[in-house]
Scaffold this motif. Structure first.
Motif, PDB file in Angstrom:
ATOM      1  N   ARG A 196       0.810  -1.214   0.000  1.00  0.00           N
ATOM      2  CA  ARG A 196       0.000   0.000   0.000  1.00  0.00           C
ATOM      3  C   ARG A 196       0.844   1.265   0.000  1.00  0.00           C
ATOM      4  NH1 ARG A 196      -2.564  -4.186   1.739  1.00  0.00           N
ATOM      5  NH2 ARG A 196      -4.826  -4.321   1.961  1.00  0.00           N
ATOM      6  N   THR A 197       2.051   1.201  -0.523  1.00  0.00           N
ATOM      7  CA  THR A 197       2.960   2.339  -0.432  1.00  0.00           C
ATOM      8  C   THR A 197       2.401   3.602  -1.069  1.00  0.00           C
ATOM      9  OG1 THR A 197       4.104   1.505  -2.397  1.00  0.00           O
ATOM     10  CG2 THR A 197       5.072   0.976  -0.254  1.00  0.00           C
ATOM     11  N   SER A 198       1.636   3.463  -2.156  1.00  0.00           N
ATOM     12  CA  SER A 198       1.110   4.632  -2.864  1.00  0.00           C
ATOM     13  C   SER A 198      -0.312   4.992  -2.440  1.00  0.00           C
ATOM     14  CB  SER A 198       1.130   4.378  -4.380  1.00  0.00           C
ATOM     15  OG  SER A 198       2.441   4.138  -4.824  1.00  0.00           O
ATOM     16  N   GLN A 199      -0.846   4.265  -1.498  1.00  0.00           N
ATOM     17  CA  GLN A 199      -2.223   4.501  -1.041  1.00  0.00           C
ATOM     18  C   GLN A 199      -2.241   5.607   0.004  1.00  0.00           C
ATOM     19  OE1 GLN A 199      -4.242   0.831  -0.294  1.00  0.00           O
ATOM     20  NE2 GLN A 199      -5.750   1.754   1.093  1.00  0.00           N
ATOM     21  N   TYR A 200      -3.288   6.434  -0.045  1.00  0.00           N
ATOM     22  CA  TYR A 200      -3.421   7.467   0.979  1.00  0.00           C
ATOM     23  C   TYR A 200      -3.690   6.824   2.335  1.00  0.00           C
ATOM     24  CZ  TYR A 200      -3.463  11.133  -2.564  1.00  0.00           C
ATOM     25  OH  TYR A 200      -3.108  11.979  -3.574  1.00  0.00           O
ATOM     26  N   ALA A 201      -3.001   7.319   3.362  1.00  0.00           N
ATOM     27  CA  ALA A 201      -3.064   6.701   4.683  1.00  0.00           C
ATOM     28  C   ALA A 201      -4.475   6.700   5.255  1.00  0.00           C
ATOM     29  CB  ALA A 201      -2.109   7.413   5.634  1.00  0.00           C
ATOM     30  N   GLY A 202      -5.249   7.717   4.924  1.00  0.00           N
ATOM     31  CA  GLY A 202      -6.602   7.809   5.451  1.00  0.00           C
ATOM     32  C   GLY A 202      -7.540   6.750   4.922  1.00  0.00           C
ATOM     33  N   THR A 203      -7.156   6.056   3.851  1.00  0.00           N
ATOM     34  CA  THR A 203      -8.000   5.002   3.286  1.00  0.00           C
ATOM     35  C   THR A 203      -7.642   3.616   3.824  1.00  0.00           C
ATOM     36  OG1 THR A 203      -6.564   4.592   1.377  1.00  0.00           O
ATOM     37  CG2 THR A 203      -8.214   6.346   1.170  1.00  0.00           C
ATOM     38  N   LEU A 204      -6.629   3.533   4.679  1.00  0.00           N
ATOM     39  CA  LEU A 204      -6.249   2.254   5.273  1.00  0.00           C
ATOM     40  C   LEU A 204      -7.247   1.835   6.342  1.00  0.00           C
ATOM     41  CD1 LEU A 204      -2.424   2.854   5.857  1.00  0.00           C
ATOM     42  CD2 LEU A 204      -3.485   1.719   3.903  1.00  0.00           C
ATOM     43  N   SER A 205      -7.285   0.550   6.630  1.00  0.00           N
ATOM     44  CA  SER A 205      -8.092   0.065   7.757  1.00  0.00           C
ATOM     45  C   SER A 205      -7.461   0.526   9.064  1.00  0.00           C
ATOM     46  CB  SER A 205      -8.159  -1.458   7.735  1.00  0.00           C
ATOM     47  OG  SER A 205      -6.890  -2.011   8.049  1.00  0.00           O
ATOM     48  N   GLY A 206      -8.207   0.390  10.158  1.00  0.00           N
ATOM     49  CA  GLY A 206      -7.683   0.800  11.461  1.00  0.00           C
ATOM     50  C   GLY A 206      -6.410   0.058  11.830  1.00  0.00           C
ATOM     51  N   GLY A 207      -6.379  -1.247  11.557  1.00  0.00           N
ATOM     52  CA  GLY A 207      -5.185  -2.022  11.861  1.00  0.00           C
ATOM     53  C   GLY A 207      -4.000  -1.604  11.024  1.00  0.00           C
ATOM     54  N   GLU A 208      -4.237  -1.321   9.748  1.00  0.00           N
ATOM     55  CA  GLU A 208      -3.157  -0.881   8.873  1.00  0.00           C
ATOM     56  C   GLU A 208      -2.642   0.494   9.276  1.00  0.00           C
ATOM     57  OE1 GLU A 208      -4.795  -3.325   4.949  1.00  0.00           O
ATOM     58  OE2 GLU A 208      -5.323  -1.213   5.254  1.00  0.00           O
ATOM     59  N   GLN A 209      -3.541   1.373   9.722  1.00  0.00           N
ATOM     60  CA  GLN A 209      -3.102   2.676  10.193  1.00  0.00           C
ATOM     61  C   GLN A 209      -2.224   2.549  11.434  1.00  0.00           C
ATOM     62  OE1 GLN A 209      -6.292   5.506  10.650  1.00  0.00           O
ATOM     63  NE2 GLN A 209      -7.016   5.234   8.559  1.00  0.00           N
ATOM     64  N   GLN A 210      -2.557   1.596  12.308  1.00  0.00           N
ATOM     65  CA  GLN A 210      -1.724   1.396  13.489  1.00  0.00           C
ATOM     66  C   GLN A 210      -0.355   0.846  13.096  1.00  0.00           C
ATOM     67  OE1 GLN A 210      -2.566   2.102  17.079  1.00  0.00           O
ATOM     68  NE2 GLN A 210      -0.390   2.192  16.587  1.00  0.00           N
ATOM     69  N   MET A 211      -0.327  -0.062  12.132  1.00  0.00           N
ATOM     70  CA  MET A 211       0.952  -0.561  11.625  1.00  0.00           C
ATOM     71  C   MET A 211       1.771   0.582  11.037  1.00  0.00           C
ATOM     72  SD  MET A 211      -0.298  -4.051   9.732  1.00  0.00           S
ATOM     73  CE  MET A 211      -1.281  -5.275  10.604  1.00  0.00           C
ATOM     74  N   LEU A 212       1.106   1.477  10.316  1.00  0.00           N
ATOM     75  CA  LEU A 212       1.802   2.616   9.721  1.00  0.00           C
ATOM     76  C   LEU A 212       2.367   3.533  10.798  1.00  0.00           C
ATOM     77  CD1 LEU A 212       2.637   4.335   7.317  1.00  0.00           C
ATOM     78  CD2 LEU A 212       0.318   5.322   7.295  1.00  0.00           C
ATOM     79  N   ALA A 213       1.591   3.786  11.842  1.00  0.00           N
ATOM     80  CA  ALA A 213       2.066   4.651  12.924  1.00  0.00           C
ATOM     81  C   ALA A 213       3.307   4.065  13.586  1.00  0.00           C
ATOM     82  CB  ALA A 213       0.957   4.860  13.953  1.00  0.00           C
ATOM     83  N   ILE A 214       3.286   2.752  13.840  1.00  0.00           N
ATOM     84  CA  ILE A 214       4.451   2.111  14.451  1.00  0.00           C
ATOM     85  C   ILE A 214       5.613   2.083  13.465  1.00  0.00           C
ATOM     86  CG2 ILE A 214       5.331  -0.029  15.450  1.00  0.00           C
ATOM     87  CD1 ILE A 214       2.464  -0.613  16.407  1.00  0.00           C
TER      88      ILE A 214
END
Length: 237
Positions: free
Chosen positions: A130-148
């Motif tokens: 999902r490197t080119s995907q906007y972060a706001g369109t990620l699932s909650g779990g994926e957003q947490q992975m991104l934050a970490i």
């Protein structure tokens, strides 16, 4: 603990006239997972903010990697390698996954950005897809992975994870705690600040129980997990 990476002594902090932390002592050794457990409103987030310099300590000392940091500002603390992943993820929703990750190396490890991005993708393979995907369109779990992952881009010596399982489904929580174990295996010390008692104690080496601004108990995570009276009295289990 003479070889502590993080050593906190007599820490007091709060907001205005409100006292929140009332003299806490805490240590984290290199490569260790330490859990800080407690219900809402007992001072967990204040502890995190004080360690990362967002809230100024009123009294006590904070030593990180051999240096006193209780009077330092957040950018200087980040540059030392103490990284705080805050509650609520705080990703940039209108930026891509790749750009969010790159921001994690703004203050530290810029020269090794590409290598560290690969390191993040090895821990969180879903982010690579999902490197080119906007972060706001990620699932909650994926957003947490991104934050970490963004925190890991700064090559932390110690990473503070503030309620990482909050709002996630049980299946995603299980996956997240498995990934936390992988981060430690990569040599990063973790301060895991959570309400999820059972799984935090499974992954942690040691734990502290916070209640009304003080640590009421600390010790090996396995010993705390095995104490039914302790869990009833302080953790609501």
């Amino acid at each position: 603990m003479t070889d502590a990476l993080l050593e906190v002594r007599g820490l007091r902090a709060g907001y205005g006239e409100t006292k929140v932390l009332c003299g806490v002592d805490l240590t984290v050794a290199p490569g260790e997972i330490v859990a800080v457990l407690g219900s809402n409103g007992v001072g967990k987030s204040t502890l995190n903010r004080t360690l990362s310099g967002i809230v100024r300590a009123r009294d006590g000392s904070i030593r990180f990697d051999g240096a006193s940091i209780e009077k330092e500002k957040p950018p200087a603390i980040v540059e030392r390698g103490l990284i705080h992943v805050p509650e609520g993820r705080r990703i940039f929703p209108n930026m891509t996954v790749s750009d969010n990750l790159d921001l994690g190396s703004y203050r530290r490890a810029t020269a090794r950005r590409a290598q560290n991005r690969e390191r993040v993708f090895s821990i969180f393979p879903r982010l690579r897809e999902r490197t080119s995907q906007y972060a706001g369109t990620l699932s909650g779990g994926e957003q947490q992975m991104l934050a970490i992952g963004r925190g890991l881009m700064a090559e932390p010596k110690l990473i503070i994870l503030d309620e990482p399982s909050l709002g996630l489904s049980p299946l995603l929580v299980e996956e997240l705690f498995t990934l936390i174990g992988r981060i430690r295996a990569d040599g990063v010390a973790i301060l895991l600040v959570e309400q999820n008692v059972v799984q935090s104690l499974e992954v942690a080496d040691r734990a502290y129980i916070l209640a009304e601004g003080v640590f009421v108990m600390s010790g090996a995570a396995a010993a705390i997990a095995a104490d039914p009276e302790l869990k009833r009295a302080y953790l609501g289990l």
